[in-house]
Design a protein around this motif. Structure first.
Motif, PDB file in Angstrom:
ATOM      1  N   TYR A 158     -24.877  69.085  69.252  1.00  0.00           N
ATOM      2  CA  TYR A 158     -24.971  68.529  68.126  1.00  0.00           C
ATOM      3  C   TYR A 158     -24.357  67.380  67.118  1.00  0.00           C
ATOM      4  CZ  TYR A 158     -28.566  65.784  65.854  1.00  0.00           C
ATOM      5  OH  TYR A 158     -29.224  64.833  64.920  1.00  0.00           O
ATOM      6  N   LEU A 159     -23.167  68.132  67.591  1.00  0.00           N
ATOM      7  CA  LEU A 159     -21.985  68.511  65.952  1.00  0.00           C
ATOM      8  C   LEU A 159     -21.482  67.647  66.828  1.00  0.00           C
ATOM      9  CD1 LEU A 159     -23.449  70.661  63.512  1.00  0.00           C
ATOM     10  CD2 LEU A 159     -24.136  68.248  63.218  1.00  0.00           C
ATOM     11  N   ASN A 160     -20.365  67.588  66.448  1.00  0.00           N
ATOM     12  CA  ASN A 160     -19.198  66.887  67.005  1.00  0.00           C
ATOM     13  C   ASN A 160     -17.578  66.938  65.370  1.00  0.00           C
ATOM     14  OD1 ASN A 160     -16.106  65.755  67.835  1.00  0.00           O
ATOM     15  ND2 ASN A 160     -17.471  64.994  69.469  1.00  0.00           N
ATOM     16  N   GLN A 161     -17.586  67.865  65.264  1.00  0.00           N
ATOM     17  CA  GLN A 161     -16.449  68.327  64.507  1.00  0.00           C
ATOM     18  C   GLN A 161     -14.819  69.127  65.170  1.00  0.00           C
ATOM     19  OE1 GLN A 161     -17.595  70.548  61.199  1.00  0.00           O
ATOM     20  NE2 GLN A 161     -15.742  71.177  59.955  1.00  0.00           N
ATOM     21  N   ASN A 162     -13.607  68.507  64.695  1.00  0.00           N
ATOM     22  CA  ASN A 162     -12.602  68.382  64.881  1.00  0.00           C
ATOM     23  C   ASN A 162     -12.518  68.382  66.734  1.00  0.00           C
ATOM     24  OD1 ASN A 162     -11.948  69.772  62.382  1.00  0.00           O
ATOM     25  ND2 ASN A 162     -12.380  71.673  62.674  1.00  0.00           N
ATOM     26  N   ASN A 163     -12.927  67.465  66.674  1.00  0.00           N
ATOM     27  CA  ASN A 163     -12.768  66.569  68.219  1.00  0.00           C
ATOM     28  C   ASN A 163     -13.219  67.743  69.509  1.00  0.00           C
ATOM     29  OD1 ASN A 163     -11.960  64.783  68.112  1.00  0.00           O
ATOM     30  ND2 ASN A 163      -9.859  65.509  67.944  1.00  0.00           N
ATOM     31  N   GLN A 164     -14.480  68.116  68.724  1.00  0.00           N
ATOM     32  CA  GLN A 164     -15.207  69.447  69.839  1.00  0.00           C
ATOM     33  C   GLN A 164     -16.288  69.189  69.515  1.00  0.00           C
ATOM     34  OE1 GLN A 164     -13.951  73.672  69.131  1.00  0.00           O
ATOM     35  NE2 GLN A 164     -11.880  73.548  69.465  1.00  0.00           N
ATOM     36  N   SER A 165     -17.417  69.488  70.320  1.00  0.00           N
ATOM     37  CA  SER A 165     -19.412  69.622  69.788  1.00  0.00           C
ATOM     38  C   SER A 165     -19.578  70.861  69.788  1.00  0.00           C
ATOM     39  CB  SER A 165     -19.616  68.963  71.277  1.00  0.00           C
ATOM     40  OG  SER A 165     -19.637  67.719  71.826  1.00  0.00           O
ATOM     41  N   HIS A 166     -20.684  70.919  69.052  1.00  0.00           N
ATOM     42  CA  HIS A 166     -20.662  72.119  68.736  1.00  0.00           C
ATOM     43  C   HIS A 166     -22.003  72.764  68.012  1.00  0.00           C
ATOM     44  CE1 HIS A 166     -17.098  73.108  66.484  1.00  0.00           C
ATOM     45  NE2 HIS A 166     -16.091  72.055  66.569  1.00  0.00           N
ATOM     46  N   ASP A 167     -22.897  73.335  69.099  1.00  0.00           N
ATOM     47  CA  ASP A 167     -24.636  73.451  69.023  1.00  0.00           C
ATOM     48  C   ASP A 167     -25.124  72.928  67.026  1.00  0.00           C
ATOM     49  OD1 ASP A 167     -24.491  73.656  71.359  1.00  0.00           O
ATOM     50  OD2 ASP A 167     -24.766  76.007  71.667  1.00  0.00           O
ATOM     51  N   ALA A 168     -26.311  73.470  66.670  1.00  0.00           N
ATOM     52  CA  ALA A 168     -26.727  73.668  65.967  1.00  0.00           C
ATOM     53  C   ALA A 168     -27.878  74.009  65.965  1.00  0.00           C
ATOM     54  CB  ALA A 168     -26.192  71.830  65.416  1.00  0.00           C
ATOM     55  N   TYR A 169     -28.426  74.492  64.891  1.00  0.00           N
ATOM     56  CA  TYR A 169     -29.869  75.067  65.029  1.00  0.00           C
ATOM     57  C   TYR A 169     -30.494  73.884  63.619  1.00  0.00           C
ATOM     58  CZ  TYR A 169     -29.381  79.582  66.012  1.00  0.00           C
ATOM     59  OH  TYR A 169     -28.979  81.046  66.129  1.00  0.00           O
ATOM     60  N   ILE A 170     -31.865  73.528  64.282  1.00  0.00           N
ATOM     61  CA  ILE A 170     -32.425  72.787  63.261  1.00  0.00           C
ATOM     62  C   ILE A 170     -33.445  73.447  63.158  1.00  0.00           C
ATOM     63  CG2 ILE A 170     -34.159  72.202  65.318  1.00  0.00           C
ATOM     64  CD1 ILE A 170     -33.577  69.743  62.656  1.00  0.00           C
ATOM     65  N   PHE A 171     -34.037  73.255  61.455  1.00  0.00           N
ATOM     66  CA  PHE A 171     -34.843  73.835  60.307  1.00  0.00           C
ATOM     67  C   PHE A 171     -35.812  72.788  59.846  1.00  0.00           C
ATOM     68  CE2 PHE A 171     -31.779  77.091  60.754  1.00  0.00           C
ATOM     69  CZ  PHE A 171     -31.992  78.092  60.612  1.00  0.00           C
ATOM     70  N   SER A 172     -36.673  72.632  59.822  1.00  0.00           N
ATOM     71  CA  SER A 172     -37.872  72.157  59.006  1.00  0.00           C
ATOM     72  C   SER A 172     -38.514  72.957  57.899  1.00  0.00           C
ATOM     73  CB  SER A 172     -39.199  71.626  60.108  1.00  0.00           C
ATOM     74  OG  SER A 172     -39.603  72.054  60.796  1.00  0.00           O
ATOM     75  N   LEU A 173     -39.809  72.405  57.597  1.00  0.00           N
ATOM     76  CA  LEU A 173     -40.518  72.595  56.037  1.00  0.00           C
ATOM     77  C   LEU A 173     -41.261  71.524  56.224  1.00  0.00           C
ATOM     78  CD1 LEU A 173     -41.157  74.401  53.766  1.00  0.00           C
ATOM     79  CD2 LEU A 173     -39.961  73.407  52.393  1.00  0.00           C
ATOM     80  N   LEU A 174     -42.510  71.865  55.983  1.00  0.00           N
ATOM     81  CA  LEU A 174     -43.848  71.119  55.864  1.00  0.00           C
ATOM     82  C   LEU A 174     -43.867  70.887  54.119  1.00  0.00           C
ATOM     83  CD1 LEU A 174     -45.345  71.191  59.237  1.00  0.00           C
ATOM     84  CD2 LEU A 174     -43.444  69.666  59.156  1.00  0.00           C
ATOM     85  N   ASN A 175     -44.584  69.180  54.369  1.00  0.00           N
ATOM     86  CA  ASN A 175     -45.260  69.489  52.470  1.00  0.00           C
ATOM     87  C   ASN A 175     -46.407  70.634  52.543  1.00  0.00           C
ATOM     88  OD1 ASN A 175     -47.294  68.544  53.969  1.00  0.00           O
ATOM     89  ND2 ASN A 175     -47.752  67.138  53.072  1.00  0.00           N
ATOM     90  N   ASP A 176     -47.311  70.794  53.624  1.00  0.00           N
ATOM     91  CA  ASP A 176     -48.109  71.329  53.092  1.00  0.00           C
ATOM     92  C   ASP A 176     -47.759  73.344  53.442  1.00  0.00           C
ATOM     93  OD1 ASP A 176     -48.478  71.856  55.615  1.00  0.00           O
ATOM     94  OD2 ASP A 176     -49.777  71.544  56.286  1.00  0.00           O
ATOM     95  N   GLU A 177     -46.847  73.574  53.380  1.00  0.00           N
ATOM     96  CA  GLU A 177     -46.097  74.468  53.351  1.00  0.00           C
ATOM     97  C   GLU A 177     -45.397  75.046  52.658  1.00  0.00           C
ATOM     98  OE1 GLU A 177     -44.104  75.195  58.301  1.00  0.00           O
ATOM     99  OE2 GLU A 177     -43.848  74.378  57.304  1.00  0.00           O
ATOM    100  N   TRP A 178     -44.431  73.788  52.009  1.00  0.00           N
ATOM    101  CA  TRP A 178     -43.937  73.871  50.636  1.00  0.00           C
ATOM    102  C   TRP A 178     -45.462  74.030  49.266  1.00  0.00           C
ATOM    103  CZ3 TRP A 178     -39.858  74.973  48.970  1.00  0.00           C
ATOM    104  CH2 TRP A 178     -40.024  74.662  47.162  1.00  0.00           C
ATOM    105  N   ASP A 179     -46.349  73.721  49.671  1.00  0.00           N
ATOM    106  CA  ASP A 179     -47.048  73.452  48.561  1.00  0.00           C
ATOM    107  C   ASP A 179     -48.197  74.894  47.968  1.00  0.00           C
ATOM    108  OD1 ASP A 179     -47.287  70.873  47.957  1.00  0.00           O
ATOM    109  OD2 ASP A 179     -48.756  70.063  49.040  1.00  0.00           O
ATOM    110  N   ALA A 180     -47.262  75.616  49.754  1.00  0.00           N
ATOM    111  CA  ALA A 180     -48.228  77.020  49.207  1.00  0.00           C
ATOM    112  C   ALA A 180     -46.992  78.076  49.142  1.00  0.00           C
ATOM    113  CB  ALA A 180     -48.774  77.585  50.961  1.00  0.00           C
ATOM    114  N   ARG A 181     -46.202  77.631  49.180  1.00  0.00           N
ATOM    115  CA  ARG A 181     -44.673  78.622  47.701  1.00  0.00           C
ATOM    116  C   ARG A 181     -45.060  77.308  45.830  1.00  0.00           C
ATOM    117  NH1 ARG A 181     -41.441  80.432  50.959  1.00  0.00           N
ATOM    118  NH2 ARG A 181     -39.624  80.212  49.271  1.00  0.00           N
ATOM    119  N   ALA A 182     -45.513  76.002  46.350  1.00  0.00           N
ATOM    120  CA  ALA A 182     -45.567  76.376  45.318  1.00  0.00           C
ATOM    121  C   ALA A 182     -46.401  77.228  44.068  1.00  0.00           C
ATOM    122  CB  ALA A 182     -45.699  74.897  44.715  1.00  0.00           C
TER     123      ALA A 182
END
Length: 182
Positions: A158-182
């Motif tokens: 997904y990422l290209n750096q130093n003329n090489q392609s690299h894998d990446a993790y995708i993370f997410s946070l949803l608004n109702d999950e954030w509200d539950a933490r507040a």
């Protein structure tokens, strides 16, 4: 439209301006900072100027917001944090950040991110916040997990750096999950 400056107990989150160019360049020209950044280190100050100009353009076109992280006690520029790929229509963005190594392991990104997430979910009414990081970036993964982000999967080459392609993790946070933490 006025830039939304934010404050935390230790930090001021401000618009990045010309007075920050040298500090921003110094941070993004460091190999240890850009190792897992998805771009090569900056080679000249004009690159930093172009990036800062793009931050302003993205803000004015409502496609992103990037804050400079200022240490309240010393007024030192420590890094940046912001909302990338902002889409108010589809109510989502991606969180991105970098920090000068002098400030690593002090909870600064976590503190700044909490303020930005509060702003994004309450003021902008976003529903989803994403984040992309290298699998090797243990520190960034720890920050995201501390904030409540969940790993969704692997983005292959997904990422290209130093003329090489690299894998990446995708993370997410949803608004109702954030509200539950507040």
């Amino acid at each position: 439209m006025a830039f939304p400056e934010l404050e935390t107990p230790r930090l001021q989150l401000v618009e990045i301006k010309k007075k920050h160019i040298v500090h921003y360049y110094n941070i993004l020209s460091m190999d240890e900072v850009t190792r897992y950044y998805g771009m090569d280190p900056l080679e000249k100050e004009s690159d930093a100027i172009n990036m800062i100009n793009s931050f302003r353009h993205n803000y004015e076109s409502k496609r992103g917001i990037r804050w400079g992280i200022i240490i309240r006690d010393t007024q030192e520029f420590a890094g940046t944090l912001g909302l990338n790929n902002l889409s108010l229509w589809s109510k989502k963005a991606e969180l991105g950040y970098e920090l000068h190594p002098n400030y690593w392991n002090q909870g600064i990104i976590t503190e700044a991110a909490r303020s930005v997430l509060n702003y994004a979910f309450s003021e902008l009414a976003l529903v989803r916040m994403g984040a992309v990081t290298y699998p090797q970036n243990i520190a960034s993964i720890a920050v995201l997990e501390k904030l409540g982000f969940q790993k969704e999967g692997l983005l292959r080459r997904y990422l290209n750096q130093n003329n090489q392609s690299h894998d990446a993790y995708i993370f997410s946070l949803l608004n109702d999950e954030w509200d539950a933490r507040a």
